[in-house]
Structures are given as structure tokens and as C-alpha cells.
Design a protein around this motif. Sequence first.
Motif, PDB file in Angstrom:
ATOM      1  N   THR A 186       0.858  -1.176   0.000  1.00  0.00           N
ATOM      2  CA  THR A 186       0.000   0.000   0.000  1.00  0.00           C
ATOM      3  C   THR A 186       0.897   1.229   0.000  1.00  0.00           C
ATOM      4  N   ALA A 187       0.298   2.371  -0.240  1.00  0.00           N
ATOM      5  CA  ALA A 187       1.090   3.601  -0.205  1.00  0.00           C
ATOM      6  C   ALA A 187       1.772   3.746   1.154  1.00  0.00           C
ATOM      7  N   GLU A 188       1.046   3.403   2.213  1.00  0.00           N
ATOM      8  CA  GLU A 188       1.593   3.555   3.560  1.00  0.00           C
ATOM      9  C   GLU A 188       2.667   2.520   3.857  1.00  0.00           C
ATOM     10  N   THR A 189       2.370   1.226   3.593  1.00  0.00           N
ATOM     11  CA  THR A 189       3.356   0.192   3.945  1.00  0.00           C
ATOM     12  C   THR A 189       4.583   0.285   3.043  1.00  0.00           C
ATOM     13  N   GLY A 190       4.380   0.621   1.765  1.00  0.00           N
ATOM     14  CA  GLY A 190       5.525   0.750   0.873  1.00  0.00           C
ATOM     15  C   GLY A 190       6.474   1.844   1.322  1.00  0.00           C
ATOM     16  N   ALA A 191       5.916   2.979   1.726  1.00  0.00           N
ATOM     17  CA  ALA A 191       6.747   4.086   2.189  1.00  0.00           C
ATOM     18  C   ALA A 191       7.427   3.742   3.514  1.00  0.00           C
ATOM     19  N   ARG A 192       6.692   3.090   4.409  1.00  0.00           N
ATOM     20  CA  ARG A 192       7.273   2.743   5.708  1.00  0.00           C
ATOM     21  C   ARG A 192       8.405   1.736   5.560  1.00  0.00           C
ATOM     22  N   ASP A 193       8.189   0.702   4.754  1.00  0.00           N
ATOM     23  CA  ASP A 193       9.247  -0.295   4.545  1.00  0.00           C
ATOM     24  C   ASP A 193      10.470   0.335   3.875  1.00  0.00           C
ATOM     25  N   SER A 194      10.234   1.228   2.930  1.00  0.00           N
ATOM     26  CA  SER A 194      11.348   1.889   2.255  1.00  0.00           C
ATOM     27  C   SER A 194      12.147   2.737   3.234  1.00  0.00           C
ATOM     28  N   ALA A 195      11.450   3.483   4.082  1.00  0.00           N
ATOM     29  CA  ALA A 195      12.139   4.322   5.066  1.00  0.00           C
ATOM     30  C   ALA A 195      12.933   3.471   6.050  1.00  0.00           C
ATOM     31  N   ASP A 196      12.373   2.338   6.457  1.00  0.00           N
ATOM     32  CA  ASP A 196      13.087   1.440   7.374  1.00  0.00           C
ATOM     33  C   ASP A 196      14.353   0.890   6.718  1.00  0.00           C
ATOM     34  N   LEU A 197      14.246   0.497   5.465  1.00  0.00           N
ATOM     35  CA  LEU A 197      15.411  -0.027   4.758  1.00  0.00           C
ATOM     36  C   LEU A 197      16.466   1.057   4.569  1.00  0.00           C
ATOM     37  N   MET A 198      16.036   2.282   4.295  1.00  0.00           N
ATOM     38  CA  MET A 198      17.002   3.367   4.160  1.00  0.00           C
ATOM     39  C   MET A 198      17.744   3.596   5.467  1.00  0.00           C
ATOM     40  N   SER A 199      17.028   3.573   6.562  1.00  0.00           N
ATOM     41  CA  SER A 199      17.678   3.764   7.863  1.00  0.00           C
ATOM     42  C   SER A 199      18.708   2.683   8.138  1.00  0.00           C
ATOM     43  N   LYS A 200      18.440   1.492   7.636  1.00  0.00           N
ATOM     44  CA  LYS A 200      19.320   0.354   7.901  1.00  0.00           C
ATOM     45  C   LYS A 200      20.518   0.305   6.967  1.00  0.00           C
ATOM     46  N   TRP A 201      20.327   0.663   5.667  1.00  0.00           N
ATOM     47  CA  TRP A 201      21.359   0.375   4.674  1.00  0.00           C
ATOM     48  C   TRP A 201      21.906   1.585   3.922  1.00  0.00           C
TER      49      TRP A 201
END
Length: 450
Positions: A186-201
Motif C-alpha cells: 500500500t502507499a503507507e506500507t511501501g513508504a514505511r518499509d522503504s524508510a526502514d530499509l534506508m535507515s538500515k542500509w
Amino acid sequence: MTTTPSFPGALPAGTTRVIRGRILHFLRDPQFHDDGYEYWEDGALLVRGGRIVAAGAYDDLSSRIPADAELIDYRGKLIVPGFIDTHIHYPQTDIIASPSPGLLHWLDTYTFPEERRFAEPAYARAVAEFFTDELLRNGTTSALVWSTVHATSADALFAASEARNLRMITGKVMMDRNCPEFLRDTAETGARDSADLMSKWHNKGRLAYAITPRFAPTSTEAQLAACGELARAYPDAFIQTHVAENRDEVKWVAELFPDARSYLDVYDRYGLLRPGAFYGHAIYLDPDDRRRLADSGAAVAHCPTSNLFLGSGFYDFHQSDAHRLNVTLATDVGGGTSFSMFRTMNAAHKVARMGGYHLTALRMFYLATRAAADALGWADRIGSFEAGCEADFVVLDPDATPLISRRSSRSETLEEQLFAFAMLGDDRVIEDVYVMGQAVGERTVLAAAA
């Protein structure tokens, strides 16, 4: 100075490694600049701490070589910066060369079912390990890579790249419509997962993140808006997507986004055109699109083997040059049919010829190295042998096959030699690959075991 044909492990701190051979790298586009490249028939790279200290004629640099330096002698071989692939799908590794009448059928029949499997971390890890090794085997040391909608797929590729010390970019795919339910976010989960991955990698070692909407038809306006918000929040993140790959797709986008002036305009409305944004294919653009692409600083990832395989169309180099687009070269595996940048060059030359354009070998090597580094904003890191750049490079063997050897022996110019590699070459041409000044691959393993 120690001379060695072997490939030792980590060098003692401060040790200089001297790579001797035929050295070629690019400073700017040779299509428009006669001084776009530097070439030394008997050249040398001085490498220390994983970075280029100097490049030039061996005789000119010999006085700068420390007495305890290690010399690796590749005389007769050609040494170029590691190739940079700007559009490749690692989850499609195992469906390469799958028969299909066209893009949308290929996605539904092969791609989406395969990508479903990347929800399983062990499966994603296994493919990521093979994928990164296959890149290296073909002389590709950096890439802008597609994962799947699953965060686990991006994690797997980042981990495999980190283990090999590769300069690699990826991002989880975002798509919330016009795709199977099992791949939908979803727009929300896609953005949240992307932000989490950015914070990690993102910016961890040699890794970076790319905001990755698959293509306009598989994202709602809400999701594209979320991508734009991510792009504003992370101004140094990359962006990758597809645009104007085939006529049916262009027509579909026009139906889905009736208020947009063009397919490219859909992305522009959400702030997704900027330096560091890469648009795969870009075949069916009009002059306004090309002007906007050029003005924005975004880049085109030209994928010739994929365009031929899927019957998508021919990239227009005449118009591309007229608008001074940032063009790079990409394999687009698995729509593309080879990991080899040589086979990609081969197809690019033929696609250009079909449009009445002569794409020189010098320019093809430029597109696969310095052009990509410039478009990434990483010209100070990869893509050339300028002092301070990371020492990622490949050694090319002009005697790799009997036919290449025979043609190379008749090559009277650098252009002829490069053209022979591009038209006749594949992974067999890759003699050795170096990442941050260290040899990698099977030969290194064998030498270490001995």
C-alpha cells in the motif's frame, strides 16, 4: 619491488600495488570531446588503501613506485574501470531467457510468480549470492539493482553486496495496484518499509538506497505521492523506475493518468525527476519529455538486449544526443538476455545502427563506466582512474578465445580492439576483477588455496 602473477589477500597497511598493462579510462563523453579519454599502451595503476593513487604511463610513474611495492604484470591485457550496470532485476535471475510474446505477458507468466518466492529470506539470500557473483564474473562491480516488493529481498541483496564490498544500490519495489495480490503493498506500507530499509542500509559502507516504484501503472497516485515525499525527505537517495518502454504501456498510462501530459510527466508531477533518478528504457518520448529529462539531471538506462528480446522498440540516439541526455548502459536482466556488458554493447551498437546511428566502441565503454558514474553523482568514487577513486577495475584478455585473439592481432587502433571486445566478447574476456584494489573471483580462491 616484488613482481607476482598471483593474487594475494589483504595487503599490509600502506602497501602500494602496481598494476601494469594497457590502461584506459574516460574523463568525458568521447562523442563530443576528442580528449574524452586517456590511454597508455604501457601504463600503470598505483593503488594504495583500495584507492587509485595515480594512473599513467609506466615509465612516467616508475619514479613514484616504492621499493616495497607489489607489481602485478598484465602487459598485453587491457585494464578498464569496473562496469556499472544501471538497471538490472536480481529477482529475475532464474527466469532469464523465458519465452513470451511481449512485456505484459512476460510479467504475468514468469516475473510475478517468481518474485513471489522472495518473501522467503533463505530463497532471497541464495539468489542474491548467485547474482552478485555473476555480476563480478562479468566484470560488473557496481549496479543499480531492483529487488521485489518484499523488504527481505532488499535485505538479502544488501547483505550479499556488503560481504563482497561492492558499491551497490537497491530498493524494495513499490506497487499497490494492477499486480497480483500476493505482491501488492500500500502507499503507507511501501513508504514505511522503504524508510526502514534506508535507515538500515543507505550510505552504509559502499551501499545506497533507491526509491523504487515499479512503473506508473502499478502505483496509485497516493503511492506516487508517497514516493515524492520520500524523495524530499532523503535528497541523496536514488530513484529508479521504468518509462515509455513499449507502445501498449504508454497507451495504458495515458488511460490511467488522463490529466498527465505524458508518461514522463506522471513522475514529474510527484517530484521524481532529479539528479540520481534513473528511467529504464525511455524509448517513446517526445521532444518536451527529452528536454525535461535533460533539464532535470535525471538519466536514461538504455537496455538494448531487453528491448530486442521483448520487441519493445529502438532507442533513438540521434534525439538523445540532440537533447544531451544522460545516457547509461544496462543489461535489464531478466528481460535482458545477458549479464555481460559486452553483449549489451553488441546489442546497443545494432540498435543504434537500425536508427542510422554509429555508436563507437569508445563511447560504449564510456557509457558502461564514466557516464554511469557521472549520472550517479559518484564520479569521485567509481568509473575512472582519477586519483582518489576506488580501485574497482577489470582486466580484459585480447586472447580470450581463438576468434577474439585472431581479430585482436589485426587491430591497428584502440577503437578496433574495443570494438572486437564489444562484438565478440562475453564473460570469457574477463581475465580478472578487482574490487577496492583486491582481486576477486575463482582465480583468487585458487591462488589462496595453493
